[in-house]
Design an enzyme around this catalytic site. Structure first.
Site, PDB file in Angstrom:
ATOM      1  N   ASP A 191       0.812  -1.216   0.000  1.00 27.68           N
ATOM      2  CA  ASP A 191       0.000   0.000   0.000  1.00 27.68           C
ATOM      3  C   ASP A 191       0.846   1.267   0.000  1.00 27.68           C
ATOM      4  O   ASP A 191       0.432   2.300   0.533  1.00 27.68           O
ATOM      5  CB  ASP A 191      -1.029  -0.019   1.142  1.00 27.68           C
ATOM      6  N   ASP A 195       6.807  -0.331   2.925  1.00 28.86           N
ATOM      7  CA  ASP A 195       6.440  -1.175   1.775  1.00 28.86           C
ATOM      8  C   ASP A 195       7.561  -1.129   0.727  1.00 28.86           C
ATOM      9  O   ASP A 195       7.942  -2.157   0.167  1.00 28.86           O
ATOM     10  CB  ASP A 195       5.138  -0.675   1.131  1.00 28.86           C
ATOM     11  N   ASN A 217      -2.124   3.066   3.006  1.00 27.00           N
ATOM     12  CA  ASN A 217      -1.368   4.266   3.409  1.00 27.00           C
ATOM     13  C   ASN A 217      -1.681   5.437   2.481  1.00 27.00           C
ATOM     14  O   ASN A 217      -1.813   6.575   2.911  1.00 27.00           O
ATOM     15  CB  ASN A 217       0.138   4.002   3.322  1.00 27.00           C
ATOM     16  N   THR A 261       1.480  -6.729   2.600  1.00 22.68           N
ATOM     17  CA  THR A 261       2.050  -5.679   3.460  1.00 22.68           C
ATOM     18  C   THR A 261       1.103  -4.476   3.559  1.00 22.68           C
ATOM     19  O   THR A 261       1.524  -3.389   3.939  1.00 22.68           O
ATOM     20  CB  THR A 261       3.429  -5.221   2.936  1.00 22.68           C
ATOM     21  N   PHE A 272      -2.861  -1.004  11.935  1.00 25.61           N
ATOM     22  CA  PHE A 272      -3.323  -0.260  10.760  1.00 25.61           C
ATOM     23  C   PHE A 272      -3.877  -1.141   9.634  1.00 25.61           C
ATOM     24  O   PHE A 272      -4.966  -0.880   9.109  1.00 25.61           O
ATOM     25  CB  PHE A 272      -2.183   0.635  10.221  1.00 25.61           C
ATOM     26  N   ASN A 273      -3.124  -2.151   9.191  1.00 19.52           N
ATOM     27  CA  ASN A 273      -3.559  -2.929   8.013  1.00 19.52           C
ATOM     28  C   ASN A 273      -4.881  -3.648   8.254  1.00 19.52           C
ATOM     29  O   ASN A 273      -5.716  -3.762   7.350  1.00 19.52           O
ATOM     30  CB  ASN A 273      -2.484  -3.956   7.609  1.00 19.52           C
ATOM     31  N   HIS A 291       8.241  -2.908   9.685  1.00 22.32           N
ATOM     32  CA  HIS A 291       7.105  -3.849   9.677  1.00 22.32           C
ATOM     33  C   HIS A 291       7.107  -4.720   8.414  1.00 22.32           C
ATOM     34  O   HIS A 291       7.121  -5.951   8.486  1.00 22.32           O
ATOM     35  CB  HIS A 291       5.773  -3.089   9.676  1.00 22.32           C
ATOM     36  N   ASP A 292       7.019  -4.062   7.252  1.00 21.61           N
ATOM     37  CA  ASP A 292       6.809  -4.813   6.009  1.00 21.61           C
ATOM     38  C   ASP A 292       8.037  -5.625   5.577  1.00 21.61           C
ATOM     39  O   ASP A 292       7.875  -6.768   5.118  1.00 21.61           O
ATOM     40  CB  ASP A 292       6.341  -3.854   4.901  1.00 21.61           C
TER      41      ASP A 292
HETATM   42  C1  BDR Z   1       1.592  -1.259   8.724  1.00 25.00           C
HETATM   43  O1  BDR Z   1       0.871  -0.052   8.513  1.00 25.00           O
HETATM   44  C2  BDR Z   1       1.405   0.656   7.438  1.00 25.00           C
HETATM   45  O2  BDR Z   1       1.384   2.046   7.678  1.00 25.00           O
HETATM   46  C3  BDR Z   1       2.798   0.112   7.223  1.00 25.00           C
HETATM   47  O3  BDR Z   1       3.174   0.226   5.871  1.00 25.00           O
HETATM   48  C4  BDR Z   1       2.685  -1.325   7.670  1.00 25.00           C
HETATM   49  O4  BDR Z   1       2.276  -2.163   6.607  1.00 25.00           O
HETATM   50  C5  BDR Z   1       2.091  -1.264  10.172  1.00 25.00           C
HETATM   51  O5  BDR Z   1       1.014  -1.198  11.055  1.00 25.00           O
HETATM   52 CA    CA Z   2       2.295  -1.352   4.327  1.00 25.48          CA
END
Ligand code: BDR
Ligand code: CA
Length: 306
Positions: free
Chosen positions: A2, A7, A31, A117, A163-164, A233-234
């Site tokens: 995203d 990412d 995002n 991701t 978030f995701n 994270h990703d």
């Molecule tokens: C996730 O949220 C997005 O903002 C980042 O790219 C990641 O995939 C982390 O919570």
């Molecule tokens: Ca992401």
């Protein structure tokens, strides 16, 4: 993906890892809007001269809700307001959904894994349109959720939700209940301080002369100026495919909350010794620990080597 900063870093790791054979990249609303997410993936594909890897646009909105963005963190362009030139490559004309279906049948290719991701909108839509695909996939690896497995396993978008998953909980519910082999890494592990990029590591990236390291330094600049550390994270979801031995998993029954007043998007994992029969979600493998230093070593080497 995203279209956010991590990412893009994840994509660099994937495309520079000989262990992986990347079939294509599907952009999703998250995002940033889906068009921007596709553009950001193309920027990386172009940078790494990997025109053999297609990029396609997926759905422009979550299944039933309005989009949630993270441009305050990732920048208006998703890449830290780095003002990079637009790529000359274009996304494929076909939708991400039809390309996922095609690739899952891919003759000659090994069985397909999907690494997600971003929000799970595209994957849920494909699973709904063609439920058979679940059996054709090797697995789905997800960066998403917060499972209460460590002190960092709490929400980031809300107190309860990551978030995701929060961005499209209905889609996450479909994927989590689909029966596909699922491996998830959540904030429990990605937010551990040792797994995040430190200022010293960022300085090393900045000093590195390769185009891809310079690109990474640019997109990270604002975030590193603002925060003490940057959560990878990703890239961690990609690393689970590149170096699976660095990650420890445990199976949990997980339900995705879609109706909560305060808890929408929460990944409710049953961590009790004797889980009850009701409220049992599908058993999925959740990452509870990672060899953080070794993960970052792989990530940094692939980012900085020629
Ligand atoms: C996730 O949220 C997005 O903002 C980042 O790219 C990641 O995939 C982390 O919570
Ligand atoms: Ca992401």
């Amino acid at each position: 993906m995203d279209g956010g900063i991590d990412d893009a870093l994840a994509l660099i790791l994937a495309l520079r890892s000989p262990e992986l054979d990347v079939a294509g990249i599907t952009a999703v609303s998250g995002n940033v809007p889906v068009e921007q997410a596709a553009m950001n993936a193309l920027r990386v594909v172009e940078l790494l001269e990997r025109k053999d890897v297609w990029v396609a646009r997926g759905l422009a909105n979550p299944l039933v809700r309005d989009p949630v963005r993270a441009m305050d963190f990732h920048g208006a362009d998703g890449l830290g307001d780095s003002e990079l030139p637009s790529p000359s490559l274009r996304p494929r004309a076909e939708s991400a959904l039809s390309l996922i279906k095609q690739e899952s049948q891919g003759a000659g290719r090994r069985r397909l894994s999907i690494v997600a991701t971003g929000p799970l909108t595209n994957i849920a839509a494909v699973f709904t349109e063609e439920s058979d695909i679940v059996r054709r996939l090797d697995d789905v690896v997800i960066m998403g959720g917060a499972y209460g497995l460590t002190e960092y396993g709490v929400g980031n978008e809300t107190p309860a939700a990551e978030f995701n998953i929060y961005s499209d909980p209905e889609a996450a519910k479909i994927v989590f209940e689909s029966g596909v082999s699922l491996k998830c890494v959540g904030l429990d592990v990605t937010m551990t301080p040792g797994a995040q990029l430190s200022p010293r590591e960022y300085a090393t990236i900045k000093r590195s002369e390769t185009d891809h390291a310079q690109f990474a330094a640019k997109i990270l600049a604002k975030a590193m100026g603002r925060e003490k550390r940057f959560a990878l994270h990703d890239p961690m979801a990609i690393a689970m495919k590149v170096r699976p031995s660095l990650f420890k998993f445990q199976d949990y029954h997980v339900n995705v909350e879609t109706k909560g007043e305060y808890t929408t998007g929460m990944t409710v994992s049953d961590r009790r010794d004797r889980p009850s029969k009701e409220l049992q979600g599908q058993r999925i493998a959740v990452c509870k620990d990672a060899k953080a230093a070794a993960f970052k070593q792989v990530f940094l080497r692939r980012l900085m080597s020629r």
